[in-house]
Scaffold this motif. Sequence first.
Motif, mmCIF file in Angstrom:
data_model
loop_
_atom_site.group_PDB
_atom_site.id
_atom_site.type_symbol
_atom_site.label_atom_id
_atom_site.label_comp_id
_atom_site.label_asym_id
_atom_site.label_seq_id
_atom_site.Cartn_x
_atom_site.Cartn_y
_atom_site.Cartn_z
ATOM 1 N N THR B 225 0.833 -1.203 0.000
ATOM 2 C CA THR B 225 0.000 0.000 0.000
ATOM 3 C C THR B 225 0.866 1.250 0.000
ATOM 4 O O THR B 225 0.495 2.267 -0.577
ATOM 5 N N SER B 230 -0.343 8.102 -4.183
ATOM 6 C CA SER B 230 -1.446 8.575 -3.356
ATOM 7 C C SER B 230 -2.679 8.910 -4.198
ATOM 8 O O SER B 230 -3.802 8.583 -3.829
ATOM 9 N N LEU B 233 -4.534 5.816 -5.076
ATOM 10 C CA LEU B 233 -5.244 5.201 -3.951
ATOM 11 C C LEU B 233 -6.561 5.935 -3.685
ATOM 12 O O LEU B 233 -7.597 5.316 -3.450
ATOM 13 N N PHE B 234 -6.486 7.269 -3.748
ATOM 14 C CA PHE B 234 -7.724 8.036 -3.589
ATOM 15 C C PHE B 234 -8.726 7.615 -4.658
ATOM 16 O O PHE B 234 -9.910 7.434 -4.389
ATOM 17 N N LEU B 237 -10.514 4.174 -4.269
ATOM 18 C CA LEU B 237 -11.531 4.073 -3.219
ATOM 19 C C LEU B 237 -12.882 4.613 -3.659
ATOM 20 O O LEU B 237 -13.898 4.340 -3.036
ATOM 21 N N ALA B 267 -7.808 6.410 2.928
ATOM 22 C CA ALA B 267 -6.522 6.350 2.232
ATOM 23 C C ALA B 267 -5.385 6.843 3.131
ATOM 24 O O ALA B 267 -4.325 6.222 3.216
ATOM 25 N N TYR B 271 -1.952 4.945 4.573
ATOM 26 C CA TYR B 271 -0.561 5.424 4.464
ATOM 27 C C TYR B 271 0.120 5.528 5.819
ATOM 28 O O TYR B 271 1.318 5.325 5.940
#
Lengths: 365, 395
Positions: B225, B230, B233-234, B237, B267, B271
Amino acid sequence: MIRLEKVTKSYGVTVAVSELSLEVNQGEVCMLIGPSGCGKTTTLRMVNRLTEPTSGRIFVDGQDTAHVRPEQLRRSMGYAIQGVGLFPHMTVSKNIAVVPHLLSWEKERIAQRIEELLSLVGLNPAEYAGKYPGQLSGGEAQRIGVARALAADPPILLMDEPFGAVDPMTRERLQAQFLRIQRSLKKTVIMVTHDLDEAIRLADRIAIMEAGRLVQHDTPEAVLSRPRNKFVHDFVGTDRALKRLSRISVSGFVRQSPSISISASVEEAAAACVRRRWVWVVDENQRLRGWIDRDSLHEVASVRESIVATDPEVIAVAETATLREALSRMLGQGLRSVPVVDDRGRLLGEVTVTDVENATAAREA
Amino acid sequence: MAQRLLGRNNVALVGSVIGLSSLFFSWLTLRPNRLAAGTHISLWDSAGWAATAIIILWLACLVSSLSGWGKSGNRRAIYLGMTANIIVVVALVLVGLTATLLVGDQSPLLRVSLGAGFWITLAGAYIAIFAARERLRGRGAWRNAVSWTALAAFGIFLITGLLQNLSIWQEFSGRESRFLQELGQHLFLLGGSVATGVLLGIPLGIWAVRSKGAERPIFFIANITQTVPSLALFGFLIPPLSALSFAFPALRELGIRGVGTTPALIALTIYSLLPIVRNTYVGLRQVDPAAVDAGLGMGMSGFQIFRKIEAPLAAPLVLQGVRIASVQVVGLVAVAALIGAGGLGWFIFQGIGQAAPDLILLGAIPIIALALMVDAVMRAVVRLATPKGTGKESQ
């Protein structure tokens, strides 16, 4: 006091300890010894249930330990290990107070006990109570480890190579101190070691293990003179006479020896050296400073100038030392005698090669 | 050897050279309105006294970084550090006064923004201050003076309005309430995700230490992950959360949607997990096994061992993990503005969209300041949590 009955510990197909039966009497020091991997540490850890036996029973004071809560069982036995395992974030006094604390002793009683124990192991309470383990030398840490194990005055002590990780000189002192303490406290002790000399010196009885089995359980003298089988014979080695010397303290053999003051004149020194080739030199407090030799007195102005080997740490032995150490000191220094000093370094006398020979002969007879 | 004789400080030297080079760049840009091209104003064009002062001060820094840093270099460090602070103060006064002068009673659309020269001097000064601070370890009072004097002056200038004619301030003054709102949202996203990260990460770290079977999958997932960009990942979702909120309207009532705060919090929590899990794991692993064995052998229960031995000894490293996670998340929150979660990143993306660099700075500068503050606070917490006897003082 402690009785193991056909105790077995196996990990899958590997058998660490096999049908071991052993009895340790009250007030006795039992040294568990054997080559690495023989199961001696596993045996020790089964006594306080840090390791659970696969089969067999262990009795302490006639009670089957399987029926006692492990925490409760362990609080009734002192436990000291090779890595010492002092808690680095706690002061010396907090470390010692762990078990009394677990047993909910009162504050004053704990404080008093800490002071007692530090004095017992020869450390000044005022100086050491507030120190952290990181500020201690290896030998000091080991002593705190022993003090911590003794904290709640348990009748039983379990020790896993407690004097392992220190230099030989310090180990010798710690062993002497252990003997002194044991003589007055009379604990029931099981101690694991891989050092045969240590076992012979400290043990009332030695338990020799091989591949998970108990091979011989006997007094040091018996183990040395009557090894039960070839394994024990080889393990004990061919220098059994020498090892036996580890059982004998020098204190019984100290004899008066000539000495002169370091401030004496060369003439006095020469006079002292007439009857024998060398004499010990002491200072005004009777502390050993070295020796002078008849031949080294030529063309010098003072005793101070001709003195040899001024480090008592190297040439002398303590009165608590064994004949074996005295002998090895003689051989190492090429001398026919070694001076014996008390704990302040004051000359008590000397032990000679002849004394060692006589001691050996007396035992053989 | 020659270096030791000279007693030179290379870091301070670099700072001084960078600082001097700022003289060749423009310090302010004057634009008729927010978006138009502007004219550059160098140090020489503005007030002559201040320009002279800054040159002299930078030369003083340069000279003082070249010698005197031998064994007793404390006095030299104080001298250099305070000079650098004075440079910052003079530079702030200079740009503030010049901006006021330029704006005068001209059109309200006129913009005076900070140029490269000012930023370079600021960077050089803080490099010099850093060098001085390093040298002043253990000299509390002077170290604080060197660290905070210029910042304190900056605060006073902000309150007294000296800097109010600079374009950043003008961008801010139009959006004061929005700024406070986004700052609050930024802090909420930071606190929410790191707190969740702590609540999940510490148990996961403990589990990884206790169970061999769990160790590998936990670190596999945490490491993977961490490598996902980033922004991606946003994005990932959005579909599942949209589907969820569509399927269960009750969830939508709770604020669970594909965009906005919920996916951002998830998210950011993911992190923050790796540093916390890893440091919890390492923290517990570095506890001396002999200490644990001794504790068990003396009759401490598993829980007592954890509470009295493992937890206090692992705490500093665990908190280091929380510090790393927090500082990292402060920056990552900026990206969350892209999925409608708000935060100070909102100004950055607005600024990019409008090609208004001052608006970008309005978002970026507070984020940097926030990261530094979080870092400083967490370092202090780590220091407080380090048990006596395990720190450096005992060795």
